[in-house]
Structure formats: C-alpha cells, structure tokens
Design an enzyme around this catalytic site. Structure first.
Site, PDB file in Angstrom:
ATOM      1  CD  GLU A   1     -47.452  -8.798   1.780  1.00  0.00           C
ATOM      2  OE1 GLU A   1     -47.544  -9.236   0.625  1.00  0.00           O
ATOM      3  OE2 GLU A   1     -48.715  -8.770   2.478  1.00  0.00           O
TER       4      GLU A   1
ATOM      5  CD  GLU B   1     -48.054  -7.171   8.609  1.00  0.00           C
ATOM      6  OE1 GLU B   1     -48.928  -6.416   8.059  1.00  0.00           O
ATOM      7  OE2 GLU B   1     -46.981  -7.122   7.963  1.00  0.00           O
TER       8      GLU B   1
HETATM    9  C1  IPT Z   1     -49.315  -5.539   5.076  1.00  0.00           C
HETATM   10  C2  IPT Z   1     -47.778  -5.101   4.913  1.00  0.00           C
HETATM   11  O1  IPT Z   1     -46.883  -6.197   5.455  1.00  0.00           O
HETATM   12  C3  IPT Z   1     -47.555  -4.123   6.105  1.00  0.00           C
HETATM   13  O2  IPT Z   1     -46.227  -3.786   5.871  1.00  0.00           O
HETATM   14  C4  IPT Z   1     -48.455  -2.939   5.987  1.00  0.00           C
HETATM   15  O3  IPT Z   1     -48.245  -2.581   4.678  1.00  0.00           O
HETATM   16  C5  IPT Z   1     -49.756  -3.413   6.054  1.00  0.00           C
HETATM   17  O4  IPT Z   1     -50.137  -4.368   5.308  1.00  0.00           O
HETATM   18  C6  IPT Z   1     -50.789  -2.364   5.841  1.00  0.00           C
HETATM   19  O5  IPT Z   1     -50.583  -0.997   6.897  1.00  0.00           O
HETATM   20  S1  IPT Z   1     -49.737  -6.109   3.358  1.00  0.00           S
HETATM   21  C7  IPT Z   1     -51.269  -5.910   3.068  1.00  0.00           C
HETATM   22  C8  IPT Z   1     -51.426  -6.174   1.688  1.00  0.00           C
HETATM   23  C9  IPT Z   1     -52.225  -6.900   3.888  1.00  0.00           C
END
Ligand code: IPT
Length: 941
Positions: free
Chosen positions: A409, A475
């Site tokens: 990010e 993720e």
């Molecule tokens: C995403 C992040 O990469 C991760 O660090 C964490 O914050 C997650 O979200 C949420 O728990 S970024 C998000 C804008 C999709």
C-alpha cells in the site's frame, strides 16, 4: 535534529549483509538496560551518551522491548491514517524519545589482535542514534531492518563499555512505515556485538538451484579466498564465484524442507549456513518451484505479542509456525516488513513458501489522493532503495524466501521502480511482488487484495483486463471477528484455474493488548484521539495464539488431501505438489447416531502429487436400529496429523410413528397440552413437565459480527434501521383446536409496516410437544435476515450439552468445511467462542437433536424434523450485542437457547466481499418442526 528529517536515510551504518552462523565471537547485548523517556527530543537528557553520565535514577527496561508495553507512554493504533500531520519529512515536536544505556564488559576474545568489531541492531523503531563510549556511531532508520556500525577501535575489550541509544518514536522514516498495526517504539529486536576478523567472511550469497536432471547447482558469492564445502554431499574446497554441479540432491520445497549444511571458510573465519536447493521460475505465466506449479495456501503474518508488543519470544514463534503447519498453511507473506531473522530460519526448517516484504508502506497518503507520496518523491529515493537492499541482503540465503515484495500500500511511483531494479540486479533468482500498482509495472506476478470470488473467476477465465501474469491474492478472506466465510469457494477457484495460484488470508493474529482484567485492548482503548478501533483484531488466532474457529475452517480448506467418500469407497486426491501419500493411512469408522459401531484403517498407496486413487473401505453394511449411520474417513500421516477428512451418509432408520394426540385445554389462567403449560397473554410455553422455561419465540436478530458492521453499506445498519433487534410480538389469535394449540402472531418492529406473520402449532407427541413454526413475511423485505429461528430461556442449571449434528466447533453456512456429523458433548460455557470484540458466535450446525441437562439428568431435549443450528449461552443476544470487550459479558441467571432454521453467512465484508448469494438468508416463507421433551431426573447411580 536534522537526522530525524533526513528523508529516512540511515547514517554511518555499514554495508548490509546476510545473517549466518560464525565461529567469530559474538556477544548478545540483550538484557536489562537503563531507560528514560522524554516527551520530546528537547526534553531528553543532554549528554546522556557520555560514559560518566549518572543514570542511577533511571528506570530499568528490558532490551529488546516496545517501551509502551512497559508502562512508558501508551500504544496507539491506526490502520491507514498517519497519527501526526502529514508534512514529510517533518515530525511532531512532541516526539517521545527513549534514552537507553547499557554498561557491558567484553570477553577477552574480542581483544585478539587484528580483530575488528561490529554492533548490530536487528530492529529499532523508528530511529536510533547510537554512541559507544561517548563516540557517536551514527543513526539507524528502517525499523524492521538490520543496521550494523563498525566499532573497531571504539570498543574497549577488558574494560566496561558504555552503549547509549537514543530512540525517537517519530522520524522521516515513519512516513515509510504506515503499516496497519500499533505504533510501538523501542529497540524491539536483538542487539549483538560481532567480532569481525580481518580477512573474515563478511558476506555470503548462496545461489543453490535444483536442476531438471535432479542435480543441485551451486554458486557462492563470498570472499575470493574463501573455500566452500557441503560435507553431506562430499563437496569440499570449492572456490567462491564459480558455479558447481552439486550432484544428485534432494530439493527443498515447503512440503519437503530438505536442508544441507554449507560451510564457507577463510583463514580467519568459518561461516555456516543451512541451505536448500530450489529453483523458482515463471514458466508460461505460471509460478513454479522446481518445475511444478505451486499454490499458496497462505496467511499474512505480523509480528506481535499481546504483552510485549513487537517482541515475540522464540518459543512462541516456533509454536505458532507449527500451528500453521498443523492447519496446512504452506505460505507466509511477512506483512508488511521483514520478520525477526530467526523466523526465516524456522520457515526454512519447517517448510513455508515465503514472500518477504520490505518495511515500506505509505498508505496514509492514499487518504490525500496520494499527494506527496514518498514513493514518487525523489528525496525519498535513497531511503526506499536502502530498505530494499537491507532486506534482500539480510534474507538472500533463505530457501523459503521465494519472492521479494517491495512493500504494501504505497501507491505508485518512481522509487518503487528503483527498488525493483535494484532487487532484480542483485538477485535474479526471485520474482518480485507488489500489489499497490495495479499495472504490475515492477512485478512478476499480478497481485490483488480482497478480490471477490466472481472477479477471481473472471481472472482465471482470462476475461479480466489485468496483466497476464501468475495471479495471487496477497490478502483475502479478512479474518476479523467471526469469519471469514467463503474460504472453500476461493480454494475451488485456485484448483480450477492454473493461473490462480492461491492467496494469503488477512491475517494470522489478532493484535489485542492484554489487560489485567483478562480482556484485550484494541484501538481507542488507550485514549488515542485518532484510531481504527478493532480493525487490528482480525486474525485467525486470538492474541494468545489459540485458534479461532476461522483457523479450524482454514485447516480443513487448506487440507492437502481431499476425500470423496461413498459407501464402501473413497476417492483420495493428493493436493500436494511434491509429496506422495505413501506414508499415510485412511482411518475410517461407521457410526450410528454418532456412536461408533465399527472402525478400521487401510494403508494408502503412494498416490503421487496431484493425482487420485480409489480406495475400498471394507465396512459391513449396517442398518441403523435408530438414527442415522455415517461413514467417516480421515487421511492421517505418520505423525498423526489429519491430512483430509470426508463423510458419507449410509442410511437412516425409518422414523417410528409417534403417538400423537391429546387436546389442549384451558385450566384456570393457563392452557395445558400434555406436559406443557402455556400462558395466555402471548401464548408462550412456560413449563414442560418439571422444567420451567420461557417459551420458544421467533427471533431474527444476531449480535452483528464485524462483517455485518463494517464495509460499505453495512448490513447491520440496515438491520437496525429495519428494527430487527427490537421486534415486537402481537398475539393475533390463540386457537385451541381438536388436537392442536395454534398461536398466531405478528412479529414486527415499531415504526414499520412490514411483518413476519408467525404461527406456532403445538401438538402432543409421545411424552413431549411438537412445535411447527410457520413464518410468512409480509411487506417490504429487501434485506437478508440475520437468522430465522426461535429462542427460549432455560434455567441456568442446564449447563451440559450433547448433540448429534455438525461439530465439534461452531459452523455457519459459509464456514462449514471443518465440521463433521457426529455426536458431541460440551457445556454451555464451552460452546461460546470468546471473540475479542463480542459478537454472534457458537452456532452448531446441522443438528438433528440436542439435550441440555443439569447434573441430575433433568433438562430439555429438542429433536428437529429437519436440521437446525443451535446456539446456547448465558447472556442474551442484546447483551452480546452491547458488549465491547469480553469482560462486559456477565452470565445471567438463564441459559439462552437459539434453535435456528436458517442463519445468514459470515462473508468477509469488513474488508472485502460480503456473503455469497447462496449463503444469504433471504426473508421468505419458511416452516420448521421441533419436538421438545423434558427428561425426568435420572435415578441416582
Ligand atoms: C489492507 C492492508 O494491506 C492490510 O495491511 C490491512 O490493513 C487490511 O487492509 C485490513 O485489515 S488495505 C485495504 C485498503 C484493503
């Protein structure tokens, strides 16, 4: 303090290098240090670095540590936003500054002639200025990256040495470290003094690949005069620099983590490494290791401990990685920074595919339209490349690390290109990952986060316009609170499309901070003016690393063996990429109504990776005298680990016609039907035989889970607007028919003209009462229902629970892979899942019957004509809904029992897609039938 605003560049640190074993003397400087915290740089003690400075009035602090976890200042949590004004490279005047001092003696061995010395910090958050014996050595930034200072000539062997480190919470580097986690300053990783022999092994880069002919190929970059050996392979006295055929080797993979000891020796130093032979390549758009397609069954792992912050004790790390292995996790993304170096040793040893991620995130600029993003600010270019370089140099010899990630990010920009270029030049053997640039300009894989199933499907089919690279979800399946749902459907997509090579669940661990009362703090609990609440509580394991139901589900989904069980036969599918199943057995049992009637085991043939076999299970047919018969099969490896499970329904005994009949009658102020007594105001059951209760009443409310509460257009808001948490029940009619009591009601919320018309039809059935509930929605119902069922209140003494249905753990429609049909016993207390933030939990799915009983055997039995979910707890749904921490939940004097015909799924909407359509509980006409009996006390034995 120009070094604080120097665009994140360290000062005076030596060339970064790999971590490896050495025979040169080392001295750990971990231990109790002297410490003083000042609220700003200006208020810190002037001259504290002088050897003669009197620190006798200072506190003691362990190093490594995150100082807010030791009562100095407070932790603070933000996800995306910076907790200070955004004006890079400036930092707040109020900049907590921790001065650390250590007086230490150096063993005589450090005094040998020609021996230099180096001082290594494995992690200082966020900026450390270092003095030894009053001499300033330099400044380190890049919190989760190593820094070494040359202390040759400054170190005084044989005398007391004084090390002084001034750590600032905020520095320009903080702009590059906006990861979603607690802000926790401190010297949080090891501090080590390393003897550096002249002509020693300053650095080693091992290139060990596995060739198609089964040979290893070895090239070691190191000092020109060094000699390389791998005794186990009979390799000795090899020169550095050149490539060597290592002969036949066993390759390293995450499934077969075979390592070899490699020795690099000069005349003055012998370095030892444990290496693995493996080749990472992208072939025809597929990411391969040793020539085979791999699938990431991964998790994102942060480094956090509920009592120590960023300091995670080594035994805790080993246990957590073993827990991952036991749940068939085969990959780790080190979100969002390189972990403690020992973590990667463990990944090599235990076997994980690792995406090693750079300590780099500038997410908060996203809130500002990426205006001023350091990723595209030339003044930050050096710091960006420095971070990439320090990660790659430190971790380059780990076979487990198969990809580098530029960070997380951080938007787009030229500096990302510089980081990528540097890494490619230095290490052509590993592909690059970065998600933040949707064009994948600098990466070798197309990575996304939280893409929906439909989008992954489109990417798999090639109907998506993203880059044509191997596709991974860095993720997915946000594991916040109760959830995630929909895991098995993602797994099916990874199996269907070669290009879809798996993903990494967000995330492994809840980052709760332990409080004395026994609960866990999250954002806002330390009075932070700006925070992101419980978004930091989104793991598969609770803060103490005990598994949540989400991990149990993940373990079943990630299982390497799939069993399709039919009566008498099992198709065994080996989902490993490298391992055959020769060492495993099939354990089977036939159970009737959950009681095992026969069992046995069959050895598995060596089913090769990726292939299937049909195995006969020699059970004899059983005609169940009562209940249902099931064949349950587990594939179990030599260590007893279940590699996969499956079940087949074998048959059910014909239902015995129950003795029905008996007329309801009014008796004084009550209505009686067999052993049942009803009050006439609402028409609810108040007594069944000797059991006092508060009758089944329609309930559609659940204590919203995080996935209901968060994300765009949260369902919970719509549910509350519709009043589903405050439904009223109007008695429309109470009809005492020939053999039935029919209670007609209209269930609706104040201010709404929509309703759920509900009929309860009661009939005598043997010693019990049969209830048929019919529900008919009228009016506008454009939202799914949280649940559809009845709730009743029972005496607190009914604490023991037995059921025949899915278990043993909680399960919801879209998180049901881990649950198997069987007979289970538990207690009302143990059925509860203690989510850090209380929310709906504990449903046991597909239940045919259940009993709740007191120690004397009295209680309630419920048989479901169909299958129901049930939830039992000592507090009401309203109390669960209102609680913010575990400690808010106090047992009432009742057991609250929910018997549900339907439940809305869990999904992942807190960050990502909601519940898949097939798991949404639409408001639609429904009918379900339950039989209630109240067993009498069992005779004392
Ligand atoms: C995403 C992040 O990469 C991760 O660090 C964490 O914050 C997650 O979200 C949420 O728990 S970024 C998000 C804008 C999709």
């Amino acid at each position: 303090m120009t070094y604080l605003t120097g665009f994140g560049r360290p000062i005076g640190t030596g060339a970064p290098r790999a971590a490896f074993g050495t025979d040169a003397p080392t001295l750990s400087l971990n231990g109790d240090w002297r410490f003083r915290l000042a609220p700003s740089v200006a208020e810190a003690a002037d001259g504290f670095w002088a050897p003669g400075f009197d620190d006798s009035g200072w506190a003691e602090l362990p190093v490594p540590s995150s100082w807010p976890m030791h009562g100095f200042g407070r932790p603070a949590y933000t996800n995306v936003v910076y907790p200070f004004p955004v004006e890079p490279p400036h930092v707040p005047t109020d900049n907590p500054t921790g001065d650390h001092r250590l007086v230490f003696d150096v063993p005589a061995a450090f005094g040998a002639a020609g021996l230099g010395a180096s001082l290594r910090f494995d992690g200082v958050d966020s900026c450390g200025r270092v003095w030894l014996n009053g001499v300033e050595l330099g400044v380190t930034q890049g919190s989760r990256l190593p820094a070494e200072f040359d202390v040759t000539g400054v170190l005084r062997p044989g005398e007391p040495n004084v090390l002084a480190v001034r750590v600032h919470q905020w520095s320009a580097g903080s702009y590059l470290e906006d990861q979603d986690m607690w802000w926790l300053p401190g010297i949080f990783r090891d501090v080590t003094l390393l003897a550096r022999p002249a002509g020693g092994v300053d650095d080693v880069f091992v290139h060990a690949t596995y060739e198609p002919d089964g040979h290893g190929r070895l090239r070691v970059e190191g000092p020109a005069e060094a000699r390389v050996s791998i005794p186990e392979l009979g390799l000795a006295d090899l020169p550095t620099g050149a490539a060597h055929d290592a002969g036949p080797v066993e390759p390293w993979t995450a499934e077969t983590p075979r390592r070899y000891d490699l020795v690099v020796a000069t005349g003055t130093e012998t370095a030892t490494l444990r290496i693995g032979f493996r080749t990472v390549a992208i072939v025809d758009g597929i990411l391969t290791v040793n020539g085979r397609r791999i699938v990431f069954r991964g998790v994102n792992r942060h480094e956090f401990h509920p009592e120590r912050g960023r300091v995670v004790p080594p035994d805790v790390v080993r246990a957590e990685l073993e827990l991952m292995k036991h749940h068939h996790v085969n990959a780790i993304r080190t979100s969002h920074y390189p972990p403690h170096p020992a973590v990667l040793d463990l990944c090599d040893e235990l076997g994980f595919w690792v995406i090693d991620e750079c300590d780099y995130e500038t997410h908060g600029f996203g809130e500002l339209g990426w205006r001023g993003n350091p990723s595209d600010d030339p003044r930050f270019a050096d710091a960006c490349v420095d971070r990439m370089r320090r990660m790659v140099e430190r971790d380059k010899n780990h076979p487990s690390v198969i990809m580098w990630s530029l960070g997380n990010e951080a938007g787009v920009g030229a500096n990302l290109g510089l980081m990528a270029d540097w890494a490619r030049r230095r290490d052509p053997g590993r592909p690059l990952h970065y998600e933040g640039d949707k064009s994948s300009a600098h990466t070798d894989v197309y990575s996304r986060m939280y893409a929906s199933h439909a989008e992954v499907d489109a990417i798999g089919r090639g109907e998506h316009h993203g880059p044509r690279l191997p596709f991974i979800l860095c993720e997915y399946a946000h594991a916040m609170g109760n959830g995630p749902g929909g895991l098995i459907e993602y797994d099916e997509l990874f199996e269907r499309y070669p290009r879809c090579q798996g993903g990494f669940v967000w995330e492994w661990l809840d980052h709760g901070i332990r409080r004395p009362a026994g609960d866990y703090a999250y954002g806002g609990d330390f009075g932070e003016p700006l925070h992101d609440g419980n978004f930091v509580i989104d793991g598969l394991v609770f803060p103490d690393r005990t598994p949540s139901p989400g991990l149990t589900e993940l373990g079943a989904v990630y299982a390497p063996v799939r069993l399709a069980v039919r009566p008498g036969e099992v198709t065994v599918r080996n989902r490993y990429a490298f391992r055959s199943l020769g060492q495993a057995v099939l354990r089977w049992d036939v159970s009737v109504d959950g009681v095992v009637a026969r069992q046995g085991s069959v050895p598995l043939p060596a089913v090769p990776p990726g292939e299937s076999a049909e195995i006969a299970v020699p059970y004899e047919a059983v005609v169940p005298p009562a209940g249902e018969a099931w064949l349950t099969v587990h594939a179990v490896d030599r260590a007893g680990l279940v590699l996969g499970s499956g079940q087949a329904f074998l048959g059910a005994a014909p239902a015995r016609p129950a003795v029905m009949g008996g007329a309801p009658r009014r008796d004084g102020g009550v209505i009686r039907l067999g052993a049942g007594e009803f009050e006439p105001v609402h028409g609810r059951l108040v007594r069944l035989g000797g059991l006092a209760l508060r009758g089944p009443v329609l309930d559609v409310w659940r204590a919203p889970i995080d996935n209901d509460r968060l994300g765009p257009d949260p369902l919970a808001d719509r549910w509350r607007a519709a009043g589903l948490h405050r439904m009223t029940h109007r008695l429309v009619d109470l009809e005492l028919g020939g053999d039935a009591l029919v209670v007609a009601t209209r269930v609706a919320a104040a201010a709404s003209d929509s309703a759920l018309l509900t009929w309860y039809t009661w009939r005598l059935c043997g010693p019990g009462l049969e209830l048929t509930v019919r529900v008919e929605p009228v009016g506008a119902w454009d939202i799914p229902l949280p649940r559809l069922g009845v709730r009743l209140e029972l005496p607190a003494g009914l604490g023991d629970v037995t059921w025949f249905g899915a278990g043993p753990g909680e399960a919801y429609p879209d998180s049901r892979t881990a649950a198997l049909i069987g007979r289970y016993t538990s207690t009302v207390d143990a059925l509860v899942t203690d989510y850090v933030v209380p929310q709906e939990n504990g449903n046991r799915a597909d239940t045919r019957w259940l009993t709740l009983s007191a120690p004397d055997g009295t209680g309630l039995r419920v048989d479901a004509a169909d299958r129901i979910g049930f939830t039992a707890r000592r507090w009401s749904t309203a109390a669960l809904d209102a609680a913010r921490h575990r400690t808010d939940l106090l047992p009432s004097d009742r057991v609250h029992l929910h018997l549900d015909h339907g439940h809305h799924g869990l999904g992942s909407a807190a960050c990502g897609p909601g519940v898949l359509p097939q798991y949404a509980l639409e408001a639609a006409p429904a009918t379900f039938t339950l039989l209630f009996t109240a067993p009498a006390a069992s005779p004392p034995s």
